[in-house]
Scaffold this motif. Sequence first.
Motif, PDB file in Angstrom:
ATOM      1  N   LYS A  60       3.045 -58.668 120.944  1.00 20.08           N
ATOM      2  CA  LYS A  60       1.844 -59.469 121.177  1.00 20.08           C
ATOM      3  C   LYS A  60       1.538 -59.547 122.676  1.00 20.08           C
ATOM      4  O   LYS A  60       0.395 -59.368 123.107  1.00 20.08           O
ATOM      5  CB  LYS A  60       2.059 -60.875 120.607  1.00 20.08           C
ATOM      6  CG  LYS A  60       0.784 -61.549 120.153  1.00 20.08           C
ATOM      7  CD  LYS A  60       1.059 -62.664 119.158  1.00 20.08           C
ATOM      8  CE  LYS A  60       1.684 -63.870 119.815  1.00 20.08           C
ATOM      9  NZ  LYS A  60       2.230 -64.844 118.844  1.00 20.08           N
ATOM     10  N   LYS A  61       2.596 -59.777 123.461  1.00 16.38           N
ATOM     11  CA  LYS A  61       2.389 -59.894 124.907  1.00 16.38           C
ATOM     12  C   LYS A  61       1.907 -58.576 125.507  1.00 16.38           C
ATOM     13  O   LYS A  61       1.067 -58.562 126.402  1.00 16.38           O
ATOM     14  CB  LYS A  61       3.693 -60.316 125.596  1.00 16.38           C
ATOM     15  CG  LYS A  61       4.056 -61.765 125.328  1.00 16.38           C
ATOM     16  CD  LYS A  61       5.068 -62.254 126.358  1.00 16.38           C
ATOM     17  CE  LYS A  61       5.322 -63.741 126.237  1.00 16.38           C
ATOM     18  NZ  LYS A  61       6.352 -64.083 125.242  1.00 16.38           N
ATOM     19  N   ILE A  62       2.470 -57.486 125.015  1.00 18.67           N
ATOM     20  CA  ILE A  62       2.073 -56.178 125.537  1.00 18.67           C
ATOM     21  C   ILE A  62       0.624 -55.877 125.172  1.00 18.67           C
ATOM     22  O   ILE A  62      -0.142 -55.345 125.979  1.00 18.67           O
ATOM     23  CB  ILE A  62       3.012 -55.076 124.980  1.00 18.67           C
ATOM     24  CG1 ILE A  62       4.406 -55.204 125.566  1.00 18.67           C
ATOM     25  CG2 ILE A  62       2.445 -53.691 125.223  1.00 18.67           C
ATOM     26  CD1 ILE A  62       4.554 -54.704 126.979  1.00 18.67           C
ATOM     27  N   LYS A  63       0.247 -56.251 123.948  1.00 18.96           N
ATOM     28  CA  LYS A  63      -1.122 -55.997 123.482  1.00 18.96           C
ATOM     29  C   LYS A  63      -2.155 -56.616 124.402  1.00 18.96           C
ATOM     30  O   LYS A  63      -3.245 -56.082 124.580  1.00 18.96           O
ATOM     31  CB  LYS A  63      -1.294 -56.566 122.073  1.00 18.96           C
ATOM     32  CG  LYS A  63      -1.228 -55.509 120.992  1.00 18.96           C
ATOM     33  CD  LYS A  63      -1.814 -56.019 119.689  1.00 18.96           C
ATOM     34  CE  LYS A  63      -1.557 -55.030 118.573  1.00 18.96           C
ATOM     35  NZ  LYS A  63      -1.011 -55.657 117.389  1.00 18.96           N
ATOM     36  N   SER A  64      -1.804 -57.755 124.989  1.00 23.49           N
ATOM     37  CA  SER A  64      -2.777 -58.459 125.822  1.00 23.49           C
ATOM     38  C   SER A  64      -2.936 -57.823 127.204  1.00 23.49           C
ATOM     39  O   SER A  64      -3.795 -58.212 127.982  1.00 23.49           O
ATOM     40  CB  SER A  64      -2.359 -59.922 125.972  1.00 23.49           C
ATOM     41  OG  SER A  64      -1.160 -59.969 126.711  1.00 23.49           O
TER      42      SER A  64
ATOM     43  N   GLY B 272      -1.994 -52.049 127.168  1.00 23.09           N
ATOM     44  CA  GLY B 272      -1.228 -52.370 125.958  1.00 23.09           C
ATOM     45  C   GLY B 272      -1.254 -51.310 124.871  1.00 23.09           C
ATOM     46  O   GLY B 272      -0.206 -50.856 124.409  1.00 23.09           O
ATOM     47  N   GLU B 273      -2.478 -50.879 124.516  1.00 28.06           N
ATOM     48  CA  GLU B 273      -2.597 -49.928 123.411  1.00 28.06           C
ATOM     49  C   GLU B 273      -1.833 -48.640 123.704  1.00 28.06           C
ATOM     50  O   GLU B 273      -1.136 -48.101 122.854  1.00 28.06           O
ATOM     51  CB  GLU B 273      -4.071 -49.597 123.145  1.00 28.06           C
ATOM     52  CG  GLU B 273      -4.835 -50.707 122.430  1.00 28.06           C
ATOM     53  CD  GLU B 273      -4.176 -51.113 121.089  1.00 28.06           C
ATOM     54  OE1 GLU B 273      -3.672 -50.210 120.386  1.00 28.06           O
ATOM     55  OE2 GLU B 273      -4.151 -52.327 120.798  1.00 28.06           O
ATOM     56  N   ARG B 274      -1.978 -48.203 124.951  1.00 27.87           N
ATOM     57  CA  ARG B 274      -1.335 -46.942 125.325  1.00 27.87           C
ATOM     58  C   ARG B 274       0.186 -47.073 125.221  1.00 27.87           C
ATOM     59  O   ARG B 274       0.868 -46.203 124.698  1.00 27.87           O
ATOM     60  CB  ARG B 274      -1.735 -46.576 126.757  1.00 27.87           C
ATOM     61  CG  ARG B 274      -1.399 -45.158 127.162  1.00 27.87           C
ATOM     62  CD  ARG B 274      -1.845 -44.875 128.602  1.00 27.87           C
ATOM     63  NE  ARG B 274      -1.319 -45.852 129.549  1.00 27.87           N
ATOM     64  CZ  ARG B 274      -0.067 -45.836 130.014  1.00 27.87           C
ATOM     65  NH1 ARG B 274       0.761 -44.908 129.614  1.00 27.87           N
ATOM     66  NH2 ARG B 274       0.348 -46.758 130.865  1.00 27.87           N
ATOM     67  N   ILE B 275       0.704 -48.202 125.722  1.00 28.01           N
ATOM     68  CA  ILE B 275       2.152 -48.418 125.674  1.00 28.01           C
ATOM     69  C   ILE B 275       2.637 -48.450 124.231  1.00 28.01           C
ATOM     70  O   ILE B 275       3.625 -47.802 123.868  1.00 28.01           O
ATOM     71  CB  ILE B 275       2.510 -49.758 126.367  1.00 28.01           C
ATOM     72  CG1 ILE B 275       2.169 -49.708 127.856  1.00 28.01           C
ATOM     73  CG2 ILE B 275       3.970 -50.113 126.138  1.00 28.01           C
ATOM     74  CD1 ILE B 275       3.168 -49.018 128.731  1.00 28.01           C
TER      75      ILE B 275
END
Length: 696
Positions: free
Chosen positions: A222-226, A230-233
């Motif tokens: 969730k944190k990465i998405k923000s 984010g999407e690429r990771i």
Amino acid sequence: MTKRSLVIALAGNPNCGKTTIFNSLTGARQHVGNYPGVTVEKKEGFVRYKDYEIKVIDLPGTYSLTAYSPDEVVARDVILEEKPDLMVNIVDTSNLERNLYLTVQLKELEVPIVLALNMADVAEAGGIEINYDLFSKLLGLKVVRTVGTKNEGIEDLLEAIIWVAEHKNQVSSRTVRFTEDLENVINEIVENFKNDVAFANWNYPLRWTAIKLLENDKEVVKKIKSLPAGERILELVSRKQEEIQSLLNDDAEMAIIEGRYAFIRGTVKEAVTEKGINKFSFTEAVDKILLNRILGLPIFFGVMWLLFQLTFTLGAPPMEWIESGFTILGEWVGSHMQDGLLKSLVVDGIIAGVGGVIVFLPNILLLFLGIAFLEGTGYMARAAFVMDKIMHRVGLHGKSFVPMLTGFGCNIPAIMATRTLENPKDRLVTILITPLMSCGARLPVYTLLIAAFFPKEVAGNVLFSIYLIGVLLAMLMAKVFRTFIFKGESEPFAMELPLYRIPTLKSVLIHMWERAWLYLKKAGTIILAVSIIMWGLFTFPMVDAQGNEFESAAEQMEQSYAGRIGKAIEPVIAPLGFDWKTGVALVAGFAAKEVVVSTLGTLYSIEDEEALTEEEDTTVKSFAQRAKEQSGYTPFTAYVLMLFTLIYVPCMATIAVIKRETNGWKWPLFTAGYTTVLAWVICFVVYQMGTVFGAV
Ligand code: GDP
Ligand code: MG
């Protein structure tokens, strides 16, 4: 005097005695509430000790730090967001392996930790004995023995807390190392973070973040998405998860869990003795035999012996096919080209030179296949474990043995494999001694000389003795380096003991290929270049100083540039019993050890041109016969030559890898120097003694 303040948090599995310790620490000075937003009990208390006013937070009891239950989320948030100065991890010592799972995850969070081995009374009554000192070193943590119900060890615990608080920067960064595949993936993801501006303000350890993403941790995802990236990771992560799945036949999450347990198993096996406890699982049962004090070592040597036997017997037929393939290719090219320099270059230089090296590919592939398979099953980790005691005698760690073993195939991947050793001194010593492990490239030299000078019956033993001498010298040099250059004990660290399993074919093949590719690349580049250079040095000048043709091929040979180099170094190697031709071959062998054979081959065949044209049979044997007839060596001199080839300067590619891995010229030059001096001294002593005793 103002007190210094510290915030510590207690973490541990349910029922490990956390509340008991909390109460012993804080006495009556505590209050109970709820964490904001959730009905999870929040207890806080204070303790004064020496100059410190310590706030103690009792975290909910958890087995893990995933995001699956509110208790775990609360515990994790306190650690990550409130950032206590340090964690006190309380474990139930009578149930050590299970409890340490949380410890390992705390370490992943890269927070300072004091480990309280609580319920020590129960554990001791049950026959568990702990080497506290070793245990502490293996985990890289301060460890304290406590019995919460009797207030034992509470003072020690406070001392440890203060020590760690004051020496935070000395906290070992050692965390679990996963299998190579997983480590590669984790590192790749971490590198991605590092190159991304979105992570400039990322508040969590990068390695931990990567591991959590691979585990599909909801909160971290969730944190990465923000984040902008984010999407690429997340896409990268899911690609990597698939990669792991196809390599290990297991999802990344399971592989990570198993990796943690492998670390725990290894640590406990080394520092904890359990008497009279009969746990039964397949891995435990097999380990009882394979890690047995008496049987472990012979079993290991047996496995290695089998591996070598298989390598050389299974490798023989394809080796002959490749050899005849190159002979046919040489003849075909020869018959389709006009006589002249170009033809000589292609046939005698390139095809013979490179072919002479590719011939050993089957052996190399088989050896690497075997090693990759043994690694995949989990046995290699046991081999390292078994070798550990012996390796400690020379100041090295059992883990060093795996790269050294790889060195039997090729020193280049072996030196790269030392990256698994975290202690820089251990790693450097291992790099320095690895060239003494007789690599596949040296094998053709032995094969030729043994075939030429020794009866079939003793061939195997002669070969084995050379390999053995290499290993013994490596051990000896490790001891010497440890005593004189890199003083100090090797730091103990646990070896991961993974569960036994059948590796997937794909992962075995990939690991084999990674290493074999380096060997092939060497054949295609360095050896190709050297073959051409050597051919040139042998072929020119074609006329003498007056412009007249030489009387014979042998005469031309002696007058060629190569011949002159050989003559120039002859005085240096004469005390070892070698002539100038051997000198040429040894100089050329710096490019790649296989070249010693191909150079001798060229030398003997040029001098013996008539014999060569009459003899259709250009197999190793006839080559060997020529070597025997022309060198005039005795078996003893041939043996000394094998010794020299084993020990003297590692090939160019190895030197280049040492330079890359040690970031400078100091160690590669040192390696080149010490091996050559060692080779000369040993061969000098052996040869001169042989002369005295009439063996020559
Ligand atoms: P928590 O769930 O981690 O908070 O564990 P508690 O502090 O409630 O302890 C669980 C039980 O273990 C209690 O009955 C304690 O009295 C007992 N206990 C705690 N520490 C020890 C210890 O060191 N030795 C023994 N024998 N019992 C202990
Ligand atoms: Mg409790």
